[in-house]
Design an enzyme around this catalytic site. Structure first.
Site, PDB file in Angstrom:
ATOM      1  N   PRO A  56       0.842  -1.204   0.000  1.00  0.00           N
ATOM      2  CA  PRO A  56       0.000   0.000   0.000  1.00  0.00           C
ATOM      3  C   PRO A  56       0.874   1.249   0.000  1.00  0.00           C
ATOM      4  O   PRO A  56       1.804   1.367   0.795  1.00  0.00           O
ATOM      5  CB  PRO A  56      -0.792  -0.131   1.302  1.00  0.00           C
ATOM      6  CG  PRO A  56      -0.773  -1.589   1.621  1.00  0.00           C
ATOM      7  CD  PRO A  56       0.555  -2.074   1.142  1.00  0.00           C
ATOM      8  N   GLU A  57       0.604   2.159  -0.919  1.00  0.00           N
ATOM      9  CA  GLU A  57       1.340   3.405  -0.990  1.00  0.00           C
ATOM     10  C   GLU A  57       0.489   4.505  -0.351  1.00  0.00           C
ATOM     11  O   GLU A  57      -0.549   4.230   0.234  1.00  0.00           O
ATOM     12  CB  GLU A  57       1.721   3.684  -2.452  1.00  0.00           C
ATOM     13  CG  GLU A  57       2.545   2.528  -3.033  1.00  0.00           C
ATOM     14  CD  GLU A  57       2.901   2.667  -4.502  1.00  0.00           C
ATOM     15  OE1 GLU A  57       3.030   3.810  -4.983  1.00  0.00           O
ATOM     16  OE2 GLU A  57       3.044   1.629  -5.184  1.00  0.00           O
ATOM     17  N   LYS A  77       3.405   6.385   4.575  1.00  0.00           N
ATOM     18  CA  LYS A  77       2.711   5.094   4.541  1.00  0.00           C
ATOM     19  C   LYS A  77       2.404   4.573   5.946  1.00  0.00           C
ATOM     20  O   LYS A  77       2.031   3.412   6.115  1.00  0.00           O
ATOM     21  CB  LYS A  77       3.561   4.073   3.784  1.00  0.00           C
ATOM     22  CG  LYS A  77       3.903   4.490   2.354  1.00  0.00           C
ATOM     23  CD  LYS A  77       4.828   3.473   1.693  1.00  0.00           C
ATOM     24  CE  LYS A  77       5.297   3.955   0.334  1.00  0.00           C
ATOM     25  NZ  LYS A  77       6.192   2.983  -0.318  1.00  0.00           N
ATOM     26  N   ARG A 133      13.263  -4.166  -8.627  1.00  0.00           N
ATOM     27  CA  ARG A 133      11.852  -3.799  -8.790  1.00  0.00           C
ATOM     28  C   ARG A 133      11.438  -3.907 -10.257  1.00  0.00           C
ATOM     29  O   ARG A 133      12.097  -3.358 -11.140  1.00  0.00           O
ATOM     30  CB  ARG A 133      11.615  -2.360  -8.324  1.00  0.00           C
ATOM     31  CG  ARG A 133      11.988  -2.073  -6.875  1.00  0.00           C
ATOM     32  CD  ARG A 133      10.993  -2.679  -5.916  1.00  0.00           C
ATOM     33  NE  ARG A 133      11.205  -2.183  -4.565  1.00  0.00           N
ATOM     34  CZ  ARG A 133      10.493  -1.208  -4.018  1.00  0.00           C
ATOM     35  NH1 ARG A 133       9.537  -0.615  -4.703  1.00  0.00           N
ATOM     36  NH2 ARG A 133      10.744  -0.818  -2.791  1.00  0.00           N
TER      37      ARG A 133
END
Length: 276
Positions: free
Chosen positions: A2-3, A58, A263
């Site tokens: 979750p950002e 966050k 990533r």
């Protein structure tokens, strides 16, 4: 993970579910979620009332009476949901806060990476992971002048630079891919070599994208759900993330996917210029 838009959506949906409730009992099924001594954590929060929930980057900040704050990081897949205390425990539920009104808040985390850290209210910036964070988008602290100066000091590529939460906090893999495509900047560009006008584009796109994604209640491409168990809406607006192999909506070039510091990174080799 979750950002910032997703965590803000969790905050907004969780607040009306738990604000004003008093903790009667806490059950800790997986103690490693708790940064403090778990027994002390339980003792200090029992009989405390949730006054409100704040957020920075966050992190969620549960504010209790008697100047106590629980700093919660959801990490990869953490979720909160309201149940009744007699509901069967699910496999990935690790902490339960039972309230005096007969409801309970449970923390669910498949990977068990999330953490809860109880601190004195007002010390979060000195005693928790928040102390390492840079400014948030759409704040006075995150000015264009600040952003230009921060990038000028970085030898890293731009993807890793804006993933660095000390530069600007709240962006993760999804929104970084999106804002770099919007700004026509190749993810492997040297942060310090990006022209001033393109830095300004990137700055504006970071602020705009985070604002729109928050309005759309976040992005659900894997497992993210808000506190009501509902998905976000920004996934319907994504232009590059999770679209590798498809045509760029701007030029028609097939989007490529590479690894940047481990990533997965999707970009358009035609639209996005490499600055070295």
């Amino acid at each position: 993970m979750p950002e910032m838009p997703e965590v803000e959506t969790v905050r907004r949906t969780l607040t009306p579910l738990v604000k004003g409730k008093t903790i009667e009992k806490i059950v800790v099924w997986y103690p490693k979620i708790i940064v403090n001594d778990p027994d002390e954590f339980v003792k200090k929060l029992t009989n405390k009332k949730i006054l409100k929930i704040d957020r920075y980057g966050k992190y969620l900040l549960f504010r209790f009476n008697d100047d106590l704050t629980m700093v919660s990081h959801l990490r990869m897949e953490g979720k909160y949901h309201l149940v009744t205390p007699d509901a069967p425990k699910q496999k990935h539920e690790h902490v339960e806060f039972i309230f005096t009104d007969g409801t309970a808040l449970r923390y669910d985390d498949v990977r068990k990476f999330g953490r809860m850290h109880l601190v004195e209210t007002g010390t979060e910036r000195q005693t928790t992971g928040i102390r390492h964070l840079g400014p948030e988008p759409n704040t006075d602290e995150f000015s264009l002048e600040y952003f230009r100066d921060a990038l000028s000091k970085k030898k890293k590529n731009i993807k890793n630079t804006i993933l660095d939460q000390t530069v600007v906090c709240g962006l993760g893999n999804i929104y970084v891919d999106e804002v770099l495509w919007q700004s026509k900047i190749h993810p492997l560009s040297s942060a310090k070599k990006i022209p001033s006008d393109k830095v300004a584009d990137l700055y504006r796109n970071i602020n705009h994208t985070i604002a729109v994604a928050t309005k759309e209640r976040g992005t659900t491409v894997h497992t993210y759900l808000d506190a009501n168990g509902e998905t976000g809406g920004y996934q319907n607006m994504l232009q590059v993330y999770d679209h590798a192999g498809e045509q760029c909506s701007s030029c028609g070039t097939v989007l490529e996917k590479i690894k940047v510091n481990g990533r997965g990174t999707t970009f358009c080799s035609h639209c996005q210029v490499l600055y070295k």
